[in-house]
Design an enzyme around this catalytic site. Sequence first.
Site, short mmCIF file in Angstrom:
data_model
loop_
_atom_site.label_atom_id
_atom_site.label_comp_id
_atom_site.label_asym_id
_atom_site.label_seq_id
_atom_site.Cartn_x
_atom_site.Cartn_y
_atom_site.Cartn_z
N ARG A 106 36.74 40.91 29.94
CA ARG A 106 37.68 40.31 28.98
C ARG A 106 37.76 38.79 29.12
NH1 ARG A 106 43.59 42.94 30.38
NH2 ARG A 106 44.16 41.50 32.02
N LYS A 136 33.90 34.45 40.02
CA LYS A 136 34.16 34.80 41.42
C LYS A 136 34.90 36.14 41.43
CE LYS A 136 36.71 34.94 44.48
NZ LYS A 136 37.00 36.17 45.23
N ALA A 151 36.52 39.64 43.07
CA ALA A 151 37.22 39.90 44.32
C ALA A 151 36.23 40.28 45.40
CB ALA A 151 38.24 41.02 44.12
N GLY A 170 45.12 37.89 38.88
CA GLY A 170 45.42 38.26 40.27
C GLY A 170 46.90 38.16 40.54
N GLU A 191 46.69 35.51 34.32
CA GLU A 191 47.11 36.91 34.13
C GLU A 191 47.58 37.39 35.49
OE1 GLU A 191 47.19 38.54 31.35
OE2 GLU A 191 46.04 37.23 30.03
N ARG A 215 47.63 55.71 36.25
CA ARG A 215 46.34 55.08 35.95
C ARG A 215 46.01 54.16 37.11
NH1 ARG A 215 45.76 50.36 32.15
NH2 ARG A 215 43.57 50.16 31.66
N CYS A 220 48.41 45.97 37.11
CA CYS A 220 49.48 45.02 36.81
C CYS A 220 50.42 45.62 35.76
CB CYS A 220 48.89 43.71 36.30
SG CYS A 220 47.71 43.99 34.98
N GLU A 229 56.14 44.49 43.09
CA GLU A 229 55.08 45.36 42.57
C GLU A 229 54.71 46.35 43.66
OE1 GLU A 229 51.84 42.64 41.57
OE2 GLU A 229 51.43 43.85 39.82
P1 NAP Z 1 44.79 38.28 44.61
O1 NAP Z 1 44.90 38.48 46.07
O2 NAP Z 1 45.61 37.23 43.98
O3 NAP Z 1 43.24 38.06 44.34
C1 NAP Z 1 42.74 37.87 43.05
C2 NAP Z 1 41.51 37.01 43.10
O4 NAP Z 1 41.88 35.74 43.59
C3 NAP Z 1 40.44 37.54 44.04
O5 NAP Z 1 39.17 37.27 43.50
C4 NAP Z 1 40.66 36.70 45.28
O6 NAP Z 1 39.52 36.56 46.08
C5 NAP Z 1 41.04 35.38 44.65
N1 NAP Z 1 41.71 34.47 45.57
C6 NAP Z 1 42.46 34.77 46.65
N2 NAP Z 1 42.86 33.63 47.25
C7 NAP Z 1 42.36 32.61 46.54
C8 NAP Z 1 42.42 31.19 46.65
N3 NAP Z 1 43.09 30.59 47.64
N4 NAP Z 1 41.76 30.43 45.75
C9 NAP Z 1 41.07 31.01 44.75
N5 NAP Z 1 40.98 32.34 44.59
C10 NAP Z 1 41.62 33.14 45.46
O7 NAP Z 1 45.13 39.60 43.80
P2 NAP Z 1 44.55 41.04 44.02
O8 NAP Z 1 45.25 41.63 45.19
O9 NAP Z 1 43.06 41.00 44.03
O10 NAP Z 1 44.96 41.76 42.67
C11 NAP Z 1 46.16 42.35 42.49
C12 NAP Z 1 47.09 41.46 41.69
O11 NAP Z 1 46.48 41.14 40.45
C13 NAP Z 1 48.38 42.16 41.33
O12 NAP Z 1 49.46 41.29 41.50
C14 NAP Z 1 48.19 42.51 39.87
O13 NAP Z 1 49.38 42.69 39.17
C15 NAP Z 1 47.40 41.36 39.39
N6 NAP Z 1 46.69 41.72 38.16
C16 NAP Z 1 47.11 41.17 37.00
C17 NAP Z 1 46.49 41.51 35.81
C18 NAP Z 1 46.94 40.90 34.53
O14 NAP Z 1 46.17 40.95 33.57
N7 NAP Z 1 48.12 40.34 34.42
C19 NAP Z 1 45.43 42.40 35.81
C20 NAP Z 1 45.03 42.97 37.02
C21 NAP Z 1 45.67 42.59 38.20
P3 NAP Z 1 39.31 37.45 47.39
O15 NAP Z 1 39.14 38.84 46.91
O16 NAP Z 1 38.08 36.89 47.98
O17 NAP Z 1 40.52 37.28 48.24
#
Ligand code: NAP
Length: 494
Positions: free
Chosen positions: A176, A191, A193, A245, A267, A295, A301, A398
């Site tokens: 998307r 980049k 995850a 994220g 997002e 789901r 999220c 969350e």
């Molecule tokens: P996250 O820890 O924030 O990680 C998301 C992405 O950010 C990963 O690729 C991560 O890389 C990267 N990242 C982490 N630290 C970073 C930094 N200092 N600089 C740049 N990038 C960095 O989130 P997550 O645990 O993967 O995902 C869950 C979260 O995403 C939940 O809060 C969920 O609600 C949210 N989400 C939101 C949506 C939406 O559309 N609103 C959709 C899906 C998920 P690494 O993996 O290498 O740490």
Amino acid sequence: MSQPDARSTAAQEKAALDQVPTQLFIGGEWRDSSDGSSIDVEDPATGKTLVTIAGATVEDGAAALDAAVAAQADWAAVAPRTRGEMLRSAFELLTERADHFAMLMTLEMGKPLAQAKGEVTYGSEFFRWFSEEAVRIAGRWSTSPDGSTRFLTMRQPVGPTLMITPWNFPLAMGTRKIGPAIAAGCTMVVKPASQTPLTMLALAALLEEVGVPKGVLNVVPTSRTGDVMEPIIGDPRLRKLTFTGSTPIGKQLVKQSADQLLRVSMELGGNAPFLVFPDADLDAAVEGAMVAKMRNMGEACTAANRFLVHEDVADDFATKFAAKMAAQTLGRGTEDGVDVGPLIDAKALDKVSELVDDAQQRGASVATGGSRTGDAGYFFQPTVLTDVPADADLMREEVFGPVAPITTFSDDDKAVAMANDTEYGLVAYAYTTDLGRMIRVSEALEFGMVGINQGIVSNPAAPFGGVKASGFGREGGPEGIDEYLSVKYVGIAP
Ligand code: NAP
């Protein structure tokens, strides 16, 4: 826990892993990390390493941006129809290879295969949708009010874009962003995850196959995430950052982007309320609750995080919902008949356990589930909690797991006030058969999306996104491409 058919699933898993690229994709070439760094990708159902891939260094990140910058001008000049047809071919190939992509997602992320296939359908649809949008990027011709000037308004690609995606939807969170960027004529550095890079690497190979030119798409998984991303965000040649994220990381990235005044889309996290009004079709509400909660094992999220149910129907709703949750089958996502896979890692499992313990200590009752399960992997039982007090941590945070806290309300105003009492604003769900109530409640809910009598709102043809701490920008729908376009007007004195 269900029992696997070990031979056939093992063969399918091996076939999927044997095909997946394990190198970085930069400037149209597959290459190793500049210092030999690697990332072990783990199976959350067993905790074992599935495969080891290259991990990008700061130099690799810079090379990926160099490639995206070098490709930008030529890419923007490619005919919209050609860009659209690449997306259309990508949609068709993804559909053809749905089993392969689903298997990869299940292996690296844990979701049951049927849900992974659902994500392939959903994720590939962004390519079809934006293949159709690519040829509809229009401008405007108008006359200034005093008649002295003509305005030619055009929409041009923003330019090189950094895309950072989460682990929970390894394909769809990429498509998307990539879909509209290709349609608009932007180049990109992606980049994924570090826990789920395989799907994105396989997608890069597919996009290469359909003819996306060298340098347009670059994929750099890394475990030194902050160190590799920060210099890219600080590079004046980057034009946009789009991030999906968590809210804390999103805030940090908005701050980093401020120096460059980058175009930014965020997002972020959610804390979705699921409202059940007394006139609701209760069976439909329970079906919707299962989808909105379960789901992705609740790791979405958009997952319903708080069930706010009118006191007249709360007992019935809780009984029916708990019975459905108790009937779910847990297991490794590749096994037949599995409804609920593992959580992503030990940290996630600990967090869900702590939130459930906290709610119980504050007076909540367990209607079903309530604890972790299984000898290996990160499994938590589908759980329904009743009488959950407003001050329980899981009403504010969350939960990101298969846990449904139920609390009651007595009138509509209180229900809406409770729903809005959160820093987040991504999505809210409401079940009611009263048209007036649908309208009043939808207008009063402070969320970017509202699902009425449905437990899912995600649709490539609709603008997905949040308000408040859930971020800004929209993905999908006619709005989705605007995030990748800049408006320019030319004033012409006739
Ligand atoms: P996250 O820890 O924030 O990680 C998301 C992405 O950010 C990963 O690729 C991560 O890389 C990267 N990242 C982490 N630290 C970073 C930094 N200092 N600089 C740049 N990038 C960095 O989130 P997550 O645990 O993967 O995902 C869950 C979260 O995403 C939940 O809060 C969920 O609600 C949210 N989400 C939101 C949506 C939406 O559309 N609103 C959709 C899906 C998920 P690494 O993996 O290498 O740490």
